[in-house]
Structure formats: C-alpha cells, structure tokens
Design a protein around this motif. Structure first.
Motif, PDB file in Angstrom:
ATOM      1  N   LEU A   1     152.490 121.986  97.462  1.00 37.92           N
ATOM      2  CA  LEU A   1     152.509 120.783  98.285  1.00 37.92           C
ATOM      3  C   LEU A   1     151.150 120.111  98.267  1.00 37.92           C
ATOM      4  CD1 LEU A   1     153.829 118.981 100.561  1.00 37.92           C
ATOM      5  CD2 LEU A   1     152.952 120.674 102.192  1.00 37.92           C
ATOM      6  N   VAL A   2     151.141 118.810  98.047  1.00 35.17           N
ATOM      7  CA  VAL A   2     149.938 118.004  98.265  1.00 35.17           C
ATOM      8  C   VAL A   2     150.293 116.986  99.344  1.00 35.17           C
ATOM      9  CG1 VAL A   2     148.833 118.309  96.008  1.00 35.17           C
ATOM     10  CG2 VAL A   2     150.460 116.471  96.308  1.00 35.17           C
ATOM     11  N   ILE A   3     149.434 116.891 100.337  1.00 34.19           N
ATOM     12  CA  ILE A   3     149.640 115.945 101.431  1.00 34.19           C
ATOM     13  C   ILE A   3     148.667 114.805 101.212  1.00 34.19           C
ATOM     14  CG2 ILE A   3     149.645 115.590 103.926  1.00 34.19           C
ATOM     15  CD1 ILE A   3     150.150 118.649 104.190  1.00 34.19           C
ATOM     16  N   LEU A   4     149.213 113.605 101.119  1.00 31.29           N
ATOM     17  CA  LEU A   4     148.422 112.438 100.749  1.00 31.29           C
ATOM     18  C   LEU A   4     148.589 111.315 101.758  1.00 31.29           C
ATOM     19  CD1 LEU A   4     149.630 112.441  97.046  1.00 31.29           C
ATOM     20  CD2 LEU A   4     147.415 113.264  97.846  1.00 31.29           C
ATOM     21  N   GLY A   5     147.667 110.401 101.737  1.00 28.68           N
ATOM     22  CA  GLY A   5     147.771 109.170 102.498  1.00 28.68           C
ATOM     23  C   GLY A   5     147.618 108.011 101.529  1.00 28.68           C
ATOM     24  N   ILE A   6     147.661 106.811 102.063  1.00 31.42           N
ATOM     25  CA  ILE A   6     147.401 105.624 101.243  1.00 31.42           C
ATOM     26  C   ILE A   6     146.433 104.718 101.987  1.00 31.42           C
ATOM     27  CG2 ILE A   6     149.621 105.679 100.048  1.00 31.42           C
ATOM     28  CD1 ILE A   6     150.515 103.322 101.843  1.00 31.42           C
ATOM     29  N   GLY A   7     145.678 103.974 101.234  1.00 32.84           N
ATOM     30  CA  GLY A   7     144.818 102.958 101.819  1.00 32.84           C
ATOM     31  C   GLY A   7     145.529 101.625 101.807  1.00 32.84           C
ATOM     32  N   PRO A   8     145.000 100.648 102.528  1.00 33.97           N
ATOM     33  CA  PRO A   8     145.630  99.327 102.580  1.00 33.97           C
ATOM     34  C   PRO A   8     145.705  98.628 101.225  1.00 33.97           C
ATOM     35  CG  PRO A   8     143.754  99.442 104.100  1.00 33.97           C
ATOM     36  CD  PRO A   8     143.829 100.743 103.378  1.00 33.97           C
ATOM     37  N   ASP A   9     144.949  99.141 100.245  1.00 35.31           N
ATOM     38  CA  ASP A   9     144.992  98.573  98.895  1.00 35.31           C
ATOM     39  C   ASP A   9     145.906  99.370  97.968  1.00 35.31           C
ATOM     40  OD1 ASP A   9     143.515 100.900  98.695  1.00 35.31           O
ATOM     41  OD2 ASP A   9     141.831  99.985  97.624  1.00 35.31           O
ATOM     42  N   GLY A  10     146.566 100.406  98.513  1.00 34.75           N
ATOM     43  CA  GLY A  10     147.466 101.229  97.712  1.00 34.75           C
ATOM     44  C   GLY A  10     146.795 102.405  97.042  1.00 34.75           C
ATOM     45  N   HIS A  11     145.510 102.653  97.353  1.00 38.13           N
ATOM     46  CA  HIS A  11     144.852 103.807  96.739  1.00 38.13           C
ATOM     47  C   HIS A  11     145.327 105.089  97.417  1.00 38.13           C
ATOM     48  CE1 HIS A  11     141.830 103.934 100.065  1.00 38.13           C
ATOM     49  NE2 HIS A  11     141.649 105.179  99.668  1.00 38.13           N
ATOM     50  N   THR A  12     145.201 106.175  96.696  1.00 42.57           N
ATOM     51  CA  THR A  12     145.441 107.501  97.243  1.00 42.57           C
ATOM     52  C   THR A  12     144.387 108.412  96.637  1.00 42.57           C
ATOM     53  OG1 THR A  12     147.097 109.203  97.754  1.00 42.57           O
ATOM     54  CG2 THR A  12     147.130 108.281  95.515  1.00 42.57           C
TER      55      THR A  12
END
Length: 175
Positions: free
Chosen positions: A62-73
């Motif tokens: 499992l990798v837990i990720l988020g996103i930035g407002p520009d779509g970066h992760t």
C-alpha cells in the motif's frame, strides 16, 4: 515502510500511527534530511532494495498518497522531467516548483509497482484538479493520474468538498 512527508516527522508517525500496528523498527525507513538530496535519494533507494531483496522494483502492499492543487503527487510535478524517469525508484529533485526546492521523491515506476495506491483528498481547493484527474482524458495527464499500478489498484478516499465538481458516480460511505 515510511517516508516522512512535508510537515510530518518520523517521530510523530511512530507515535501516532506505527506504535498502533505491528511493524518491525528496521522496516521503518526515513529519508536522511542532513544529506545532499542526491546522496539521500541513493541511500533511501539502497535501503529499500535491502528490504526487498531480489525485486528489481520493490513492491509495496500500500502507498498512501495525496495530491496538490496542481495535480502533483509525491514530488512529481506537472511537466517535470522526473515524470519520464524509468530507471530510478527514488529520485532527487533540485528544482521543485513548490518550496522547498530540493526534495526526494518516489518515482512512477515504484508507485506503479504497488499492489494498492490509496489517494486521500480533502477540501474544495482540490475539487477542480480531482475532476481533471478522474474525468479528464488529457494527452498529458497530471502526475496523480499517472499512478496506475500495473498489477494493483487505485482507490480514492475523498470528502464531499473535494468531490463537489465530479460528474462521475461515486460511492458514499454510510456512517
């Protein structure tokens, strides 16, 4: 396995999360922030390869990720050359468009080897980019849209505000 993210210290992660689950201490790997980014990335990749012997690319459950407002992760930013990286599993970035300029990131080959990628997205500030990631069909997809595990799956845990612009059907949890 652990990678400290901006604003989250390994000691806080150990106290608030890892102390509650059974993970051997030698399986908690942190980036050494005192090293130059190139050396820190190499050391981190070396340690991951030690923990996943025989695997060309380590396979996380499992990798837990988020996103930035520009779509970066992670620290994979739109239109950045690191999106094309194919040989490294961990890479330094010295020209981040977002502070701090020097960072270390997992690369798409490592993320896409995972059995499961879970994105956690909250807030209305992410609604437009989330729509683009989940509903857009761009020739040049945003970094978060490029996370597509080859032998795994992607799940999205999003709040109502982040989901507010979606037109696709979403399952809502009943509490």
């Amino acid at each position: 396995m652990c990678e400290a993210t901006s604003g989250v210290s390994v000691s806080r992660l150990k106290k608030n999360l890892l102390s509650k689950i059974s993970i051997p201490n030698n399986h908690v790997v942190a980036i050494n922030p005192s090293l130059p980014v190139e050396e820190a990335a190499d050391k981190y990749a070396e340690r991951l390869r030690e923990l996943f012997p025989g695997d060309n690319i380590p396979v996380f459950d499992l990798v837990i990720l988020g996103i930035g407002p520009d779509g970066h992760t992670c620290s994979l930013f739109p239109d950045h050359p690191l999106l094309q990286e194919q040989s490294k599993i961990i890479a330094p970035i010295s020209d981040s468009p977002k502070p701090p300029p020097k960072r270390i990131t997992m690369t798409l080959p490592l993320l896409n080897a995972a059995r499961c990628a879970l994105f956690v997205v909250t807030g209305e500030s992410k609604a437009a980019v989330l729509k683009d990631i989940l509903e857009g069909h761009s020739e040049n997809p945003l970094p978060a849209a490029r996370v597509q595990p080859v032998k795994g799956e992607v799940h999205w845990l999003i709040d109502e505000a982040a989901a507010s612009k979606l037109t696709i059907k979403v399952d809502r949890a009943s509490l």
